[in-house]
Design a protein around this motif. Structure first.
Motif, mmCIF file in Angstrom:
data_model
loop_
_atom_site.group_PDB
_atom_site.id
_atom_site.type_symbol
_atom_site.label_atom_id
_atom_site.label_comp_id
_atom_site.label_asym_id
_atom_site.label_seq_id
_atom_site.Cartn_x
_atom_site.Cartn_y
_atom_site.Cartn_z
ATOM 1 N N ASP A 145 0.825 -1.213 0.000
ATOM 2 C CA ASP A 145 0.000 0.000 0.000
ATOM 3 C C ASP A 145 0.859 1.263 0.000
ATOM 4 O OD1 ASP A 145 -2.198 -1.623 0.047
ATOM 5 O OD2 ASP A 145 -2.675 -1.300 2.158
ATOM 6 N N LEU A 146 1.926 1.230 0.796
ATOM 7 C CA LEU A 146 2.818 2.387 0.867
ATOM 8 C C LEU A 146 3.498 2.621 -0.479
ATOM 9 C CD1 LEU A 146 4.363 4.629 2.357
ATOM 10 C CD2 LEU A 146 5.937 2.882 3.228
ATOM 11 N N LEU A 147 4.032 1.535 -1.046
ATOM 12 C CA LEU A 147 4.718 1.675 -2.331
ATOM 13 C C LEU A 147 3.734 2.099 -3.424
ATOM 14 C CD1 LEU A 147 7.323 1.479 -3.909
ATOM 15 C CD2 LEU A 147 6.849 -0.951 -4.301
ATOM 16 N N GLN A 148 2.538 1.519 -3.386
ATOM 17 C CA GLN A 148 1.529 1.897 -4.388
ATOM 18 C C GLN A 148 1.245 3.396 -4.330
ATOM 19 O OE1 GLN A 148 -2.177 -0.308 -4.325
ATOM 20 N NE2 GLN A 148 -3.210 1.200 -5.588
ATOM 21 N N PHE A 149 1.075 3.901 -3.105
ATOM 22 C CA PHE A 149 0.774 5.333 -2.971
ATOM 23 C C PHE A 149 1.911 6.189 -3.535
ATOM 24 C CE2 PHE A 149 0.902 9.402 -0.811
ATOM 25 C CZ PHE A 149 -0.349 9.885 -1.117
ATOM 26 N N LEU A 150 3.155 5.827 -3.189
ATOM 27 C CA LEU A 150 4.293 6.614 -3.662
ATOM 28 C C LEU A 150 4.437 6.511 -5.179
ATOM 29 C CD1 LEU A 150 6.888 5.842 -0.842
ATOM 30 C CD2 LEU A 150 5.841 8.070 -1.350
ATOM 31 N N MET A 151 4.149 5.329 -5.738
ATOM 32 C CA MET A 151 4.282 5.172 -7.192
ATOM 33 C C MET A 151 3.146 5.865 -7.937
ATOM 34 S SD MET A 151 5.964 1.345 -7.559
ATOM 35 C CE MET A 151 6.063 1.380 -9.369
ATOM 36 N N GLU A 152 1.977 5.898 -7.338
ATOM 37 C CA GLU A 152 0.858 6.620 -7.959
ATOM 38 C C GLU A 152 1.157 8.118 -8.018
ATOM 39 O OE1 GLU A 152 -3.022 3.887 -6.732
ATOM 40 O OE2 GLU A 152 -2.379 5.516 -5.434
ATOM 41 N N ASN A 153 1.977 8.548 -7.061
ATOM 42 C CA ASN A 153 2.295 9.976 -6.966
ATOM 43 C C ASN A 153 3.767 10.226 -7.231
ATOM 44 O OD1 ASN A 153 -0.361 11.185 -5.870
ATOM 45 N ND2 ASN A 153 -0.011 9.371 -4.620
ATOM 46 N N ALA A 197 1.955 12.946 6.242
ATOM 47 C CA ALA A 197 1.064 12.795 5.088
ATOM 48 C C ALA A 197 0.935 11.321 4.714
ATOM 49 C CB ALA A 197 1.602 13.597 3.905
ATOM 50 N N LEU A 198 2.058 10.593 4.762
ATOM 51 C CA LEU A 198 2.020 9.167 4.417
ATOM 52 C C LEU A 198 1.205 8.380 5.431
ATOM 53 C CD1 LEU A 198 5.682 8.679 3.168
ATOM 54 C CD2 LEU A 198 3.600 8.634 1.788
ATOM 55 N N LEU A 199 1.359 8.737 6.699
ATOM 56 C CA LEU A 199 0.559 8.071 7.736
ATOM 57 C C LEU A 199 -0.919 8.281 7.458
ATOM 58 C CD1 LEU A 199 2.235 8.711 11.189
ATOM 59 C CD2 LEU A 199 1.892 6.528 10.020
ATOM 60 N N ASP A 200 -1.248 9.512 7.105
ATOM 61 C CA ASP A 200 -2.639 9.854 6.841
ATOM 62 C C ASP A 200 -3.157 9.108 5.614
ATOM 63 O OD1 ASP A 200 -5.011 11.336 7.289
ATOM 64 O OD2 ASP A 200 -4.466 12.581 5.566
ATOM 65 N N VAL A 250 7.118 4.753 12.192
ATOM 66 C CA VAL A 250 6.665 3.547 11.527
ATOM 67 C C VAL A 250 6.832 3.685 10.011
ATOM 68 C CG1 VAL A 250 4.209 4.134 11.247
ATOM 69 C CG2 VAL A 250 4.865 1.767 11.592
ATOM 70 N N VAL A 251 6.737 4.912 9.501
ATOM 71 C CA VAL A 251 6.930 5.140 8.062
ATOM 72 C C VAL A 251 8.369 4.791 7.681
ATOM 73 C CG1 VAL A 251 6.933 6.852 6.204
ATOM 74 C CG2 VAL A 251 5.138 6.920 7.957
ATOM 75 N N ASP A 252 9.322 5.250 8.512
ATOM 76 C CA ASP A 252 10.735 4.942 8.239
ATOM 77 C C ASP A 252 10.973 3.442 8.242
ATOM 78 O OD1 ASP A 252 11.315 7.708 8.296
ATOM 79 O OD2 ASP A 252 11.352 7.619 10.483
ATOM 80 N N VAL A 253 10.332 2.784 9.196
ATOM 81 C CA VAL A 253 10.493 1.338 9.309
ATOM 82 C C VAL A 253 10.001 0.646 8.036
ATOM 83 C CG1 VAL A 253 9.705 -0.718 10.531
ATOM 84 C CG2 VAL A 253 10.340 1.324 11.819
ATOM 85 N N TYR A 254 8.848 1.050 7.530
ATOM 86 C CA TYR A 254 8.308 0.409 6.332
ATOM 87 C C TYR A 254 9.082 0.755 5.069
ATOM 88 C CZ TYR A 254 4.698 -2.208 8.527
ATOM 89 O OH TYR A 254 4.055 -3.157 9.274
ATOM 90 N N ARG A 286 12.210 1.208 5.091
ATOM 91 C CA ARG A 286 13.382 0.340 5.208
ATOM 92 C C ARG A 286 13.050 -1.086 4.749
ATOM 93 N NH1 ARG A 286 14.772 0.391 10.884
ATOM 94 N NH2 ARG A 286 14.397 2.627 10.748
ATOM 95 N N TYR A 287 11.886 -1.573 5.140
ATOM 96 C CA TYR A 287 11.460 -2.916 4.705
ATOM 97 C C TYR A 287 11.425 -2.997 3.173
ATOM 98 C CZ TYR A 287 9.635 -4.019 9.420
ATOM 99 O OH TYR A 287 9.487 -4.258 10.752
ATOM 100 N N ILE A 288 10.792 -1.989 2.561
ATOM 101 C CA ILE A 288 10.650 -2.010 1.095
ATOM 102 C C ILE A 288 12.027 -1.944 0.446
ATOM 103 C CG2 ILE A 288 9.753 -0.792 -0.927
ATOM 104 C CD1 ILE A 288 7.457 0.228 0.884
ATOM 105 N N ARG A 289 12.888 -1.063 0.964
ATOM 106 C CA ARG A 289 14.234 -0.949 0.397
ATOM 107 C C ARG A 289 14.994 -2.267 0.509
ATOM 108 N NH1 ARG A 289 15.705 4.976 2.789
ATOM 109 N NH2 ARG A 289 15.043 6.218 0.989
ATOM 110 N N SER A 290 14.812 -2.945 1.637
ATOM 111 C CA SER A 290 15.557 -4.192 1.815
ATOM 112 C C SER A 290 15.057 -5.264 0.846
ATOM 113 C CB SER A 290 15.442 -4.689 3.253
ATOM 114 O OG SER A 290 14.158 -5.232 3.482
ATOM 115 N N LYS A 291 13.829 -5.128 0.386
ATOM 116 C CA LYS A 291 13.286 -6.134 -0.534
ATOM 117 C C LYS A 291 13.455 -5.748 -2.000
ATOM 118 C CE LYS A 291 9.792 -8.003 2.571
ATOM 119 N NZ LYS A 291 8.344 -8.188 2.802
#
Ligand code: CA
Length: 233
Positions: free
Chosen positions: A163-171, A180-183, A196-200, A202-207
């Motif tokens: 969901d996080l990556l989708q939002f960033l890629m849509e925008n 803003a991302l939390l919202d 928690v945003v930083d944590v996620y 980091r997860y996406i970057r690691s993958k």
């Protein structure tokens, strides 16, 4: 927001644990502790997936499954305490989509839920979901099929990461603050820390970034994060 999942499980502790984990992943969860209540909720048609225990008071899991299948194609993942062939066969014959034998790892259940939801989305979208993928830096994210790939290699993301990556890629090309991302991604009811945003991220970057040697999510100092389309260097 998020797919709606119904848990029908009389072990309240287990049901609450699964509910918590699923909510944490961004699903909307409701639970029922007996077969009849669960069936009534399931038949409301308000759910994208049902997690159904076999041994239930009131109405057995198999009976609940049978009655759901008379009316709905909602994916059902059965939970059983016994790893017996008979249970599996009768469950799958009865129209269950998948199986978990207790005790199970929550990660495994999450993976199977994603898988079942993806299959449903594929069925629904067959023939009309083409060409809708979002792309950046060689990564494609298909919101319709719920699939992320880098040059054809499948990337397994959890729902929240997706969901996080989708939002960033849509925008793409726009910077978003952590708030803003939390919202946008976690929703108005999120009460936790913006870390928690930083944590996620980091997860996406690691993958993705670390595995494929690309820079997909950029940190904009003092501001937040963005996805930028740039060539591999
Ligand atoms: Ca039970």
């Amino acid at each position: 927001m998020g797919e709606r999942i119904l848990i029908i499980e009389d072990e309240e502790k287990l049901a609450r644990f699964v509910e918590m984990e699923l909510s944490y992943e961004g699903y909307t969860v409701q639970k029922a502790y007996d077969g009849r209540t669960g069936l009534a909720l399931a038949l409301s048609g308000d759910f994208d997936l049902v997690v159904l225990d076999i041994m239930l008071p009131g109405l057995s899991g198999m009976e609940v499954l049978r009655r759901i299948r008379r009316e709905l194609q909602t994916p059902v993942i059965m939970l059983t305490a016994r790893d017996t062939v008979t249970d599996k066969v009768s469950g799958l014959d009865g129209g269950a989509d998948d199986y978990m034998t207790k005790p199970f790892e929550i990660e495994e259940l999450l993976a199977r839920i994603r898988n079942a939801l993806r299959k449903t989305a594929q069925k629904r979208g067959s023939g009309q979901g083409e060409g809708r993928a979002l792309t950046a830096c060689g990564v494609s994210l298909d919101p319709w099929r719920h699939v992320v790939e880098f040059e054809g290699t499948h990337v397994e993301l959890t729902k929240r990461e997706f969901d996080l990556l989708q939002f960033l890629m849509e925008n793409k090309g726009l910077v978003f603050s952590r708030d803003a991302l939390l919202d946008k991604v976690w929703g108005y009811d999120y009460m936790g820390d913006t870390n928690v945003v930083d944590v996620y991220v980091r997860y996406i970057r690691s993958k993705i970034d670390d595995v494929f040697g690309i820079k997909l999510i950029h940190t904009v100092r003092g501001v937040g994060y963005m996805v930028k389309d740039e060539q591999k260097t």
